[in-house]
Design a protein around this motif. Structure first.
Motif, PDB file in Angstrom:
ATOM      1  N   ALA A  68      11.602  27.903   2.774  1.00  0.00           N
ATOM      2  CA  ALA A  68      12.081  26.781   1.971  1.00  0.00           C
ATOM      3  C   ALA A  68      10.940  25.805   1.735  1.00  0.00           C
ATOM      4  O   ALA A  68      10.071  25.631   2.592  1.00  0.00           O
ATOM      5  N   THR A  69      10.952  25.177   0.577  1.00  0.00           N
ATOM      6  CA  THR A  69       9.972  24.149   0.265  1.00  0.00           C
ATOM      7  C   THR A  69      10.571  22.800   0.649  1.00  0.00           C
ATOM      8  O   THR A  69      11.708  22.491   0.287  1.00  0.00           O
ATOM      9  N   VAL A  70       9.803  22.032   1.402  1.00  0.00           N
ATOM     10  CA  VAL A  70      10.257  20.723   1.863  1.00  0.00           C
ATOM     11  C   VAL A  70       9.235  19.682   1.419  1.00  0.00           C
ATOM     12  O   VAL A  70       8.034  19.850   1.611  1.00  0.00           O
ATOM     13  N   ARG A  71       9.737  18.613   0.803  1.00  0.00           N
ATOM     14  CA  ARG A  71       8.878  17.510   0.346  1.00  0.00           C
ATOM     15  C   ARG A  71       8.911  16.398   1.392  1.00  0.00           C
ATOM     16  O   ARG A  71       9.975  16.026   1.886  1.00  0.00           O
ATOM     17  N   VAL A  72       7.740  15.877   1.703  1.00  0.00           N
ATOM     18  CA  VAL A  72       7.594  14.740   2.607  1.00  0.00           C
ATOM     19  C   VAL A  72       7.075  13.583   1.779  1.00  0.00           C
ATOM     20  O   VAL A  72       6.005  13.679   1.172  1.00  0.00           O
ATOM     21  N   VAL A  73       7.843  12.487   1.730  1.00  0.00           N
ATOM     22  CA  VAL A  73       7.435  11.299   0.975  1.00  0.00           C
ATOM     23  C   VAL A  73       7.272  10.155   1.968  1.00  0.00           C
ATOM     24  O   VAL A  73       8.196   9.829   2.705  1.00  0.00           O
ATOM     25  N   ALA A  74       6.074   9.575   1.970  1.00  0.00           N
ATOM     26  CA  ALA A  74       5.784   8.441   2.857  1.00  0.00           C
ATOM     27  C   ALA A  74       5.991   7.140   2.095  1.00  0.00           C
ATOM     28  O   ALA A  74       5.481   6.982   0.984  1.00  0.00           O
ATOM     29  N   TYR A  75       6.730   6.222   2.690  1.00  0.00           N
ATOM     30  CA  TYR A  75       6.980   4.887   2.144  1.00  0.00           C
ATOM     31  C   TYR A  75       6.257   3.883   3.040  1.00  0.00           C
ATOM     32  O   TYR A  75       6.471   3.876   4.252  1.00  0.00           O
ATOM     33  N   ALA A  76       5.407   3.057   2.438  1.00  0.00           N
ATOM     34  CA  ALA A  76       4.647   2.079   3.218  1.00  0.00           C
ATOM     35  C   ALA A  76       4.318   0.877   2.343  1.00  0.00           C
ATOM     36  O   ALA A  76       4.543   0.889   1.124  1.00  0.00           O
ATOM     37  N   ALA A  77       3.749  -0.148   2.965  1.00  0.00           N
ATOM     38  CA  ALA A  77       3.385  -1.365   2.227  1.00  0.00           C
ATOM     39  C   ALA A  77       2.148  -1.162   1.363  1.00  0.00           C
ATOM     40  O   ALA A  77       1.971  -1.848   0.370  1.00  0.00           O
ATOM     41  N   SER A  78       1.279  -0.201   1.726  1.00  0.00           N
ATOM     42  CA  SER A  78       0.063   0.029   0.949  1.00  0.00           C
ATOM     43  C   SER A  78      -0.082   1.506   0.613  1.00  0.00           C
ATOM     44  O   SER A  78       0.405   2.377   1.342  1.00  0.00           O
ATOM     45  N   THR A  79      -0.777   1.783  -0.481  1.00  0.00           N
ATOM     46  CA  THR A  79      -1.040   3.164  -0.867  1.00  0.00           C
ATOM     47  C   THR A  79      -1.866   3.863   0.199  1.00  0.00           C
ATOM     48  O   THR A  79      -1.619   5.033   0.522  1.00  0.00           O
ATOM     49  N   VAL A 108      -2.021  15.771  -0.748  1.00  0.00           N
ATOM     50  CA  VAL A 108      -1.294  14.503  -0.796  1.00  0.00           C
ATOM     51  C   VAL A 108      -1.471  13.896  -2.181  1.00  0.00           C
ATOM     52  O   VAL A 108      -2.579  13.827  -2.696  1.00  0.00           O
ATOM     53  N   GLN A 109      -0.373  13.470  -2.768  1.00  0.00           N
ATOM     54  CA  GLN A 109      -0.377  12.867  -4.102  1.00  0.00           C
ATOM     55  C   GLN A 109       0.235  11.479  -4.015  1.00  0.00           C
ATOM     56  O   GLN A 109       1.244  11.286  -3.342  1.00  0.00           O
ATOM     57  N   ALA A 110      -0.386  10.529  -4.687  1.00  0.00           N
ATOM     58  CA  ALA A 110       0.129   9.160  -4.722  1.00  0.00           C
ATOM     59  C   ALA A 110       0.321   8.752  -6.175  1.00  0.00           C
ATOM     60  O   ALA A 110      -0.656   8.534  -6.890  1.00  0.00           O
ATOM     61  N   PRO A 111       1.562   8.665  -6.632  1.00  0.00           N
ATOM     62  CA  PRO A 111       1.795   8.264  -8.028  1.00  0.00           C
ATOM     63  C   PRO A 111       1.395   6.811  -8.256  1.00  0.00           C
ATOM     64  O   PRO A 111       1.373   6.008  -7.327  1.00  0.00           O
ATOM     65  N   ASP A 112       1.078   6.493  -9.498  1.00  0.00           N
ATOM     66  CA  ASP A 112       0.753   5.105  -9.845  1.00  0.00           C
ATOM     67  C   ASP A 112       2.004   4.239  -9.754  1.00  0.00           C
ATOM     68  O   ASP A 112       3.098   4.666 -10.122  1.00  0.00           O
ATOM     69  N   GLY A 113       1.832   3.037  -9.282  1.00  0.00           N
ATOM     70  CA  GLY A 113       2.944   2.090  -9.247  1.00  0.00           C
ATOM     71  C   GLY A 113       3.787   2.217  -7.995  1.00  0.00           C
ATOM     72  O   GLY A 113       3.669   3.164  -7.231  1.00  0.00           O
ATOM     73  N   ARG A 114       4.628   1.256  -7.816  1.00  0.00           N
ATOM     74  CA  ARG A 114       5.522   1.220  -6.656  1.00  0.00           C
ATOM     75  C   ARG A 114       6.828   1.938  -6.958  1.00  0.00           C
ATOM     76  O   ARG A 114       7.233   2.046  -8.110  1.00  0.00           O
ATOM     77  N   ASP A 115       7.490   2.383  -5.905  1.00  0.00           N
ATOM     78  CA  ASP A 115       8.809   2.984  -6.033  1.00  0.00           C
ATOM     79  C   ASP A 115       9.760   1.904  -6.555  1.00  0.00           C
ATOM     80  O   ASP A 115       9.853   0.824  -5.957  1.00  0.00           O
ATOM     81  N   SER A 119      10.333  -0.887  -3.815  1.00  0.00           N
ATOM     82  CA  SER A 119       9.070  -1.618  -4.009  1.00  0.00           C
ATOM     83  C   SER A 119       7.971  -1.119  -3.076  1.00  0.00           C
ATOM     84  O   SER A 119       6.976  -1.808  -2.856  1.00  0.00           O
ATOM     85  N   ALA A 120       8.133   0.066  -2.525  1.00  0.00           N
ATOM     86  CA  ALA A 120       7.143   0.646  -1.613  1.00  0.00           C
ATOM     87  C   ALA A 120       6.050   1.361  -2.379  1.00  0.00           C
ATOM     88  O   ALA A 120       6.256   1.846  -3.487  1.00  0.00           O
ATOM     89  N   GLU A 121       4.891   1.432  -1.763  1.00  0.00           N
ATOM     90  CA  GLU A 121       3.864   2.364  -2.202  1.00  0.00           C
ATOM     91  C   GLU A 121       4.251   3.702  -1.585  1.00  0.00           C
ATOM     92  O   GLU A 121       4.690   3.754  -0.424  1.00  0.00           O
ATOM     93  N   ILE A 122       4.140   4.783  -2.344  1.00  0.00           N
ATOM     94  CA  ILE A 122       4.531   6.083  -1.814  1.00  0.00           C
ATOM     95  C   ILE A 122       3.411   7.098  -2.010  1.00  0.00           C
ATOM     96  O   ILE A 122       2.548   6.952  -2.878  1.00  0.00           O
ATOM     97  N   ALA A 123       3.456   8.102  -1.162  1.00  0.00           N
ATOM     98  CA  ALA A 123       2.585   9.270  -1.276  1.00  0.00           C
ATOM     99  C   ALA A 123       3.399  10.460  -0.808  1.00  0.00           C
ATOM    100  O   ALA A 123       4.317  10.317   0.013  1.00  0.00           O
ATOM    101  N   MET A 124       3.098  11.637  -1.357  1.00  0.00           N
ATOM    102  CA  MET A 124       3.929  12.788  -1.016  1.00  0.00           C
ATOM    103  C   MET A 124       3.111  14.058  -0.887  1.00  0.00           C
ATOM    104  O   MET A 124       1.988  14.149  -1.387  1.00  0.00           O
ATOM    105  N   THR A 125       3.716  15.017  -0.226  1.00  0.00           N
ATOM    106  CA  THR A 125       3.152  16.348  -0.087  1.00  0.00           C
ATOM    107  C   THR A 125       4.308  17.328   0.048  1.00  0.00           C
ATOM    108  O   THR A 125       5.442  16.908   0.309  1.00  0.00           O
TER     109      THR A 125
END
Length: 134
Positions: A68-79, A108-115, A119-125
């Motif tokens: 199975a493919t599982v996405r991990v998204v990190a939510y934090a105050a900074s990119t 690891v990918q970090a989209p532009d802009g906040r969620d 309002s979090a900065e996010i990055a995912m893999t």
């Protein structure tokens, strides 16, 4: 003659497995992060960073294993922190083969802009999790 019975493979809960591994290892690493499906109610950038775990599609099952493919998204105050946590989560899942059988599918990918919702900065893999069915 004895009746023939079949045992069908039991599919694992891939999200729960990933959560269990990350909670255990992140705790051992003294990382201040929560882990779960979804984002905690009321979460905001001043909250403890969070790793959201999401199954990313239908698992594939063959005769003896499940993938199975599982996405991990990190939510934090900074990119920077979001990328660090997503990368650490990926490294943990790939390196801890004693706890889980996973391979990285993306960097690891970090989209532009906040969620927009938190309002979090996010990055995912994404990782592919495999298990022998029992």
């Amino acid at each position: 003659a004895e009746p023939v019975t079949f045992t069908y493979p039991q599919q694992q809960d891939d999200e729960a497995l990933v959560i269990d591994v990350l909670v255990e290892v992140m705790g051992a690493l003294d990382e201040d992060v929560t882990v779960g499906v979804g984002v905690p109610a009321g979460w905001g950038p001043r909250s403890t960073p969070h790793l959201r775990i999401t199954s990313d599609g239908t698992p594939s099952i063959d005769n003896c294993s499940s993938r199975a493919t599982v996405r991990v998204v990190a939510y934090a105050a900074s990119t920077t922190e979001a990328k660090r946590l997503a990368g650490l989560a990926q490294a943990v899942l790939v390196a801890r083969y004693d706890l889980i059988n996973a391979v990285a599918l993306t960097g690891v990918q970090a989209p532009d802009g906040r969620d927009p919702e938190t309002s979090a900065e996010i990055a995912m893999t994404t990782v592919q999790v495999a298990a022998v069915l029992s």
